[in-house]
Design an enzyme around this catalytic site. Structure first.
Site, PDB file in Angstrom:
ATOM      1  N   GLU A 267       0.790  -1.248   0.000  1.00  0.00           N
ATOM      2  CA  GLU A 267       0.000   0.000   0.000  1.00  0.00           C
ATOM      3  C   GLU A 267       0.812   1.284   0.000  1.00  0.00           C
ATOM      4  O   GLU A 267       0.685   2.104   0.924  1.00  0.00           O
ATOM      5  CB  GLU A 267      -0.950  -0.004   1.200  1.00  0.00           C
ATOM      6  CG  GLU A 267      -1.988  -1.102   1.094  1.00  0.00           C
ATOM      7  CD  GLU A 267      -3.147  -0.934   2.063  1.00  0.00           C
ATOM      8  OE1 GLU A 267      -3.039  -0.161   3.018  1.00  0.00           O
ATOM      9  OE2 GLU A 267      -4.159  -1.616   1.856  1.00  0.00           O
TER      10      GLU A 267
ATOM     11  N   GLU B 122      -5.409  -8.602  -0.306  1.00  0.00           N
ATOM     12  CA  GLU B 122      -6.156  -8.432   0.945  1.00  0.00           C
ATOM     13  C   GLU B 122      -7.618  -8.161   0.649  1.00  0.00           C
ATOM     14  O   GLU B 122      -7.934  -7.395  -0.259  1.00  0.00           O
ATOM     15  CB  GLU B 122      -5.644  -7.233   1.771  1.00  0.00           C
ATOM     16  CG  GLU B 122      -4.329  -7.437   2.439  1.00  0.00           C
ATOM     17  CD  GLU B 122      -3.875  -6.238   3.273  1.00  0.00           C
ATOM     18  OE1 GLU B 122      -4.735  -5.528   3.829  1.00  0.00           O
ATOM     19  OE2 GLU B 122      -2.659  -6.022   3.340  1.00  0.00           O
TER      20      GLU B 122
HETATM   21  C1  BG6 Z   1      -4.463  -2.759   4.969  1.00  0.00           C
HETATM   22  C2  BG6 Z   1      -3.109  -3.113   5.502  1.00  0.00           C
HETATM   23  O1  BG6 Z   1      -4.517  -1.391   4.811  1.00  0.00           O
HETATM   24  O2  BG6 Z   1      -5.570  -2.987   5.758  1.00  0.00           O
HETATM   25  C3  BG6 Z   1      -3.105  -4.112   6.626  1.00  0.00           C
HETATM   26  O3  BG6 Z   1      -2.280  -3.550   4.468  1.00  0.00           O
HETATM   27  C4  BG6 Z   1      -4.255  -3.816   7.557  1.00  0.00           C
HETATM   28  O4  BG6 Z   1      -1.863  -4.074   7.259  1.00  0.00           O
HETATM   29  C5  BG6 Z   1      -5.546  -3.970   6.777  1.00  0.00           C
HETATM   30  O5  BG6 Z   1      -4.286  -4.606   8.703  1.00  0.00           O
HETATM   31  C6  BG6 Z   1      -6.785  -3.773   7.600  1.00  0.00           C
HETATM   32  O6  BG6 Z   1      -6.736  -2.540   8.235  1.00  0.00           O
HETATM   33  P1  BG6 Z   1      -6.856  -2.407   9.805  1.00  0.00           P
HETATM   34  O7  BG6 Z   1      -6.486  -1.005  10.063  1.00  0.00           O
HETATM   35  O8  BG6 Z   1      -8.267  -2.703  10.105  1.00  0.00           O
HETATM   36  O9  BG6 Z   1      -5.909  -3.374  10.385  1.00  0.00           O
END
Ligand code: BG6
Length: 473
Positions: A174, A372
């Site tokens: 990201e 993700e």
């Molecule tokens: C993404 C990141 O932005 O979102 C992760 O690459 C992150 O590291 C994931 O955990 C979910 O976001 P959050 O803030 O809910 O953990």
């Protein structure tokens, strides 16, 4: 409708959110180790170092460092074909500036890869997932020209050491988080992606532009090097993709969509097409931001394009030329009144995933790995499990859209990684209670609990999805 036979059904994680053991194995501090816990309404504080009396979730996290065997056994039971994980840069080069890597750190990841291969789980490794050594950040992070050299040294070590054990790599996670700078929330995100504390920087916009530019060069150098060291390597880079919709049918709002896309997608233009786009140079000039795109750099970008694009997808946004009374939504778009929002304010939009896949496929013509996708929510742990039908529904609806994108729209997608198969520390808030996993970890937001793992209802559901290769959702 099935997906291709070798489809990478995966799950993802990041070292700073799961490993813990920050004082072990010769590791140095990374920039996330000094981020305190926060919440949806209380920002994480970034301190100079670990200060007494404050809680830093990365110190312990879910202790994957000591539990990796048990955790990987669970991932194998889940049937994962692939596991996305990151290497903590500061475990390999504690300050970033050492001439020689820390053997103990290298050995730890060697052990993890061996354990994954024991169960035929393919590792997908993020080289830098928010884990820049703190010392490099103190020295100006990516605005310091030496940082690219330090990153190259680190990459050379990884590609050489893990040749034959790791084939799928991601240069960064990201990097588009660092393109915002205009409010407190952004401070945390920008810091995670760039290592820069913006309140300590004279001209944040200039610093972030320079930082992004260096990251792009570093990524291109890593891709070239990774291919030289092992031509079998497949190397990508991750960007959070936020599909944008026009808020109204006003032509100005549709134009705003394009301009808002420019904000992040110039990065993908460089990574996938191999050139720094003119629209971004124009924008920089108008804003008085100075970035020198040399011919040498353009040649580097051209040579160092990624093999695939790693898409993180959580939510969509809405663009409008002027606010028109909309509430602020996810990632700097406006809130879309036709979508539901979770407790952390993230909108749920499965169709947005199909839109995102199509958009990227048409514009970049690169294979995509969804690196993700997941639902963070507060689970209720009762009688040793969590009945998380809402998570099953979330994944079912998203995977349905993924399959449509592949079968009906002809998108090339190599894999789908849920975030995250095991509960871990939230990156934005530092909480444990924002849970994503198929496996519940008994820890609260202050790190209290047994740290034991329990399967949630969604565990068996995802296992079946993998077994049927997406045919039965
Ligand atoms: C993404 C990141 O932005 O979102 C992760 O690459 C992150 O590291 C994931 O955990 C979910 O976001 P959050 O803030 O809910 O953990």
């Amino acid at each position: 409708m099935k997906l291709q036979e070798n489809f990478l059904w995966g799950g993802g994680s990041a070292a700073c959110q799961c490993e813990g053991a920050i004082y072990e194995g010769g590791k140095g501090l990374n920039i996330m180790d000094v981020a305190t816990s926060g919440s949806r309404i209380r920002l994480r504080e970034i301190t100079e170092t670990i200060e007494e009396g404050k809680y830093y979730p990365s110190v312990k996290a879910i202790d994957f460092y000591h539990n990796y065997k048990e955790d990987i056994r669970l991932l194998a039971e889940l049937g994962l074909k692939s596991f996305r994980m990151s290497i903590d840069w500061a475990r390999i080069y504690p300050t970033g500036y050492e001439a020689e890597p820390n053997r103990e750190g290298l050995q730890f990841y060697q052990n993890v890869f061996d354990e994954l291969h024991k169960y035929h789980i393919e590792p997908l490794v993020t080289i830098c997932h928010l884990e820049m050594p703190l010392e490099i950040s103190r020295q100006g992070a990516w605005t310091n020209p030496h940082t690219i050299e330090m990153y190259e040294k680190y990459c050379r070590t990884l590609f050489t050491e893990y040749k034959g054990k790791v084939k799928y790599w991601l240069t960064f996670n990201e990097i588009n988080h660092s393109v915002f700078y205009d409010n407190d929330d952004c401070m945390v995100y920008s810091y995670m992606a760039s290592g820069l504390k913006l309140n300590a920087v004279d001209n944040p916009e200039q610093a972030l532009a320079a930082s992004c530019y260096s990251v792009l060069k570093a990524s291109a150098k890593a891709v070239i090097m990774g291919h030289q060291i092992d031509p079998e390597n497949k190397i990508g880079c991750v960007l959070a993709f936020v599909p944008l919709y026009s808020a109204t049918n006003c032509p100005e709002d549709s134009l705003a969509v394009i301009h808002d896309y420019d904000r992040d997608l110039f990065l993908l233009d460089v990574l996938c097409h191999g050139y720094f786009p003119k629209y971004k140079i124009n924008e920089y000039e108008k804003k008085g931001i100075h970035i020198q795109v040399t011919e040498e750099d353009n040649a580097l970008f051209q040579k160092g394009t990624v093999d695939f694009y790693g898409m993180n997808y959580y939510s969509s946004g809405m663009s409008a030329a002027e606010n028109r009374g909309y509430a602020n939504g996810f990632f700097h778009g406006y809130r879309n009144p036709s979508l539901k929002t979770n407790a952390w304010g993230w909108e749920d939009d499965p169709v947005g995933l199909r839109y995102a896949l199509n958009y990227v496929d048409r514009r970049y013509h690169k294979p995509i790995i969804i690196t993700e996708n997941g639902l963070g929510c507060a689970d209720e742990f009762i009688n040793g499990t969590v009945i998380d039908d809402y998570r099953i529904q979330y994944f079912r609806e998203h995977i349905e859209q993924l399959i449509k994108a592949v079968h009906e729209d002809g998108v090339t997608c190599w894999g789908y990684y849920t975030w995250a198969p095991i509960d871990l520390v939230s990156a934005s808030t530092g909480e444990m209670s924002k849970r994503y996993g198929f496996v519940y970890v008994d820890l609260d937001d202050e790190g209290n609990g047994t740290n034991k793992r329990y399967k949630k209802k969604s565990f068996d559901w995802y296992k079946h999805v993998i077994e049927t290769n997406g045919e039965e959702l």
